[in-house]
Each structure stands twice: as C-alpha cells, then as structure tokens.
Design a protein around this motif. Sequence first.
Motif, PDB file in Angstrom:
ATOM      1  N   GLU A   1       0.807  -1.220   0.000  1.00 18.99           N
ATOM      2  CA  GLU A   1       0.000   0.000   0.000  1.00 18.99           C
ATOM      3  C   GLU A   1       0.845   1.276   0.000  1.00 18.99           C
ATOM      4  N   PRO A   2       1.868   1.384   0.835  1.00 13.93           N
ATOM      5  CA  PRO A   2       2.698   2.593   0.774  1.00 13.93           C
ATOM      6  C   PRO A   2       3.349   2.815  -0.594  1.00 13.93           C
TER       7      PRO A   2
ATOM      8  N   GLU B   1      -0.771   4.692  -0.800  1.00 14.29           N
ATOM      9  CA  GLU B   1      -1.870   4.572   0.152  1.00 14.29           C
ATOM     10  C   GLU B   1      -1.334   4.354   1.565  1.00 14.29           C
ATOM     11  N   THR B   2      -2.156   4.699   2.544  1.00 17.39           N
ATOM     12  CA  THR B   2      -1.780   4.423   3.926  1.00 17.39           C
ATOM     13  C   THR B   2      -2.061   2.970   4.274  1.00 17.39           C
ATOM     14  N   SER B   3      -1.352   2.481   5.287  1.00 15.59           N
ATOM     15  CA  SER B   3      -1.532   1.101   5.735  1.00 15.59           C
ATOM     16  C   SER B   3      -1.427   1.062   7.244  1.00 15.59           C
ATOM     17  N   VAL B   4      -2.273   0.270   7.866  1.00 16.18           N
ATOM     18  CA  VAL B   4      -2.268   0.121   9.321  1.00 16.18           C
ATOM     19  C   VAL B   4      -1.726  -1.256   9.676  1.00 16.18           C
TER      20      VAL B   4
ATOM     21  N   GLU C   1       9.455   8.942   3.042  1.00 11.46           N
ATOM     22  CA  GLU C   1       8.082   9.407   2.863  1.00 11.46           C
ATOM     23  C   GLU C   1       7.138   8.250   2.556  1.00 11.46           C
TER      24      GLU C   1
ATOM     25  N   ARG D   1       3.829   6.306   5.505  1.00 12.81           N
ATOM     26  CA  ARG D   1       2.417   5.993   5.268  1.00 12.81           C
ATOM     27  C   ARG D   1       1.925   4.825   6.117  1.00 12.81           C
ATOM     28  N   VAL D   2       2.809   4.181   6.877  1.00 19.23           N
ATOM     29  CA  VAL D   2       2.437   3.048   7.726  1.00 19.23           C
ATOM     30  C   VAL D   2       2.294   3.525   9.164  1.00 19.23           C
ATOM     31  N   SER D   3       1.162   3.193   9.771  1.00 21.42           N
ATOM     32  CA  SER D   3       0.937   3.487  11.188  1.00 21.42           C
ATOM     33  C   SER D   3       0.608   2.185  11.908  1.00 21.42           C
TER      34      SER D   3
END
Length: 339
Positions: free
Chosen positions: A207-208, A212-215, A276, A280-282
Amino acid sequence: MKILITGGAGFVGARLARTLLARGTLAGQPITRIVLSDQFPLGPHLADLAADARVEARTSPLLAQCEALRDEAFDGVFHLASAVSGECEADFDLGMRSNLDSTRALLDALRSRVQAGAAPTRLVFSSSVAVFGPEDAHPMPEVVGDDTLPTPQTSYGIQKFICEQLVADYTRKGFIDGRSARLMTVTVRPGRPNGAASSFFSGIIREPLAGETSVCPVAPETSHPVASPASTVAGLIAVYEASREAYGGRTALNLPGLTITVQQMLDALARVAGPEVRARVSFQHDERIAGIVARWPRASSAARANALGLQADASFDDIIRQYIADHQGHPTALKGMAG
C-alpha cells in the motif's frame, strides 16, 4: 507432461504456472499441458496465461472437480488451493470444506487411478508454517525446524497438518508420490488485502508503494519468517524435482524463510523507497490478528530444503526490489514512489 495446479488463478499458483511455462520442462520432461483449477476465473491480469495454448483453466470449487479427475491422467500435481487463515477462524465449515475435504477428495481421485493400474502421480502439497504453535506440553522453540513437533493453534494450521499426514499416508500406501512443503509467509503479494491473518505483512509494503496508507495490527518487534514469491516458487519446484531419497522421507519439510521483525521490514522500505513512503504506515493494535500471529513461529530453519540447494532470501531489501521490478509499468502499484 500434463500438470495440475490447484489454486492456479491465485498469486502463487499463477506465478508457478508462468515459471513452469518459461522453463518448458519439469523433472526433465517437456511440459505439454498445465491445467489451472480455481474457484475464480483467470482475470485480465492473467491474460498471458489464458492466451497460452498449453494452459487450460477450470473454474469451480476444487471439491466439485475431484470426481471428474478420477478419469484424467496427470503426471504431476501442485496442490495450492486453500482457504486462508483468517477465513478458517471465522468460518470453521469453510476451512474444513476447502482445506480438508477438498484435499482428501483430490487424493482419492489420484488413488483411484493407481487402483485402476496407473503409476502414482507425483504431488506437492503446499503446507504452512502455521502448523507450528505454542503448546503447554510441548513448548514451541524459538526456531522451528523440520523436526519440530507441529502443535497448531488455529483451525487453518490444524487442517494443513492433517493434510500433511494424509499426503504421507497415501504415499506410504503407494497411491501417490507425495511431498509436503511448509511455506513461510509469502510477501510481497500484489492486489488487495485478503482474509489471511498474515495479509498485513504484504499490506505494509504494497500500500505505501501505491501511495496509500496502511495500518499494521501488530507490534513493531513482532518477528516472523517470510519468503519472496520467487523463492517460494523455486522451493515448490525443487521439492517436486527432488528424488524420494533427496527429499528425505514422507514428513513435511520447511521451505527457507528470512526471519525478520516488522520494524526491520519498515526500515527496509525506507531504504529502498524512501522515508516518505515508510511514513504511510501506522500502528493500530488488532487483538484478533495479533492473537493469531502470536501463536505462530518467530523464526524457522530449513535443513532439508537447504540440502536441496534452497536458501532464504538474502535480505528484505531484495524482496521489496523484487516486487518493484515485477510491477514496473503497472498503472497504480508504484505511484507512491513518483518523484
């Protein structure tokens, strides 16, 4: 040579088919036909397989196809079709039907050929590192090896282990020439997240890279053995081509895995694609996923596969680079790296 790949429209199955078609031979024999069995049709991303005259696609659940397979000769089978871990925990009947019932029906179809006078078909069963788990009477070692006692702690792992034993017994009886290979978690998988508890191991990279963001649902220090798609396919082929003596008995072997923590995966992402992209990963703890993953091995060894010449991927940086190379020209997969 005629080959059946169950789960053939899936990611690993399709990559295996492409690899075999490019090679043109398996175990020294020319490949004339590959049958891809899957409950899903070959999508547009598999147009190259659909266009190959050597490929035939069959679309329906494997369990529904097995009766007809009693009347069809195959030289080799790669049995990859499976419901995934999260699905099996959520829907017990689905897991039993898709994993256990379908495998037995397939083995019985191959057995009926032998009982009618045919030679045993060589079969590779894709098992999983999920056959290992913590058990009070048999604590799971820090590193699981080929000879570690499997004590699965999920329905998926139980089903895979039962199927390993079925493959071993059908081989003992001479009904098939079976081999079971325990796959490490394969990453990076393309596409969208699926129902596997391990899906995030791909999502936090895929996803990054796509912008896109990814959890991530588990802690950064979570450790697990992983393998690239290319090394996984190479392992399946090597297990197929190994002699019975080189394979070493009837029990399953571990394919090589790179032991790595989630934090190390994200550090590799930052090195290869930039900070960067990593940003995007949290992290957001998911008790269901974390609970499943906590019952999986933290590290693995693969002595028998090593003896066949197989080695784990050199680094996770290389695994990410493999995914990037595979998706050059894709309209969205790498848009997060733009500029």
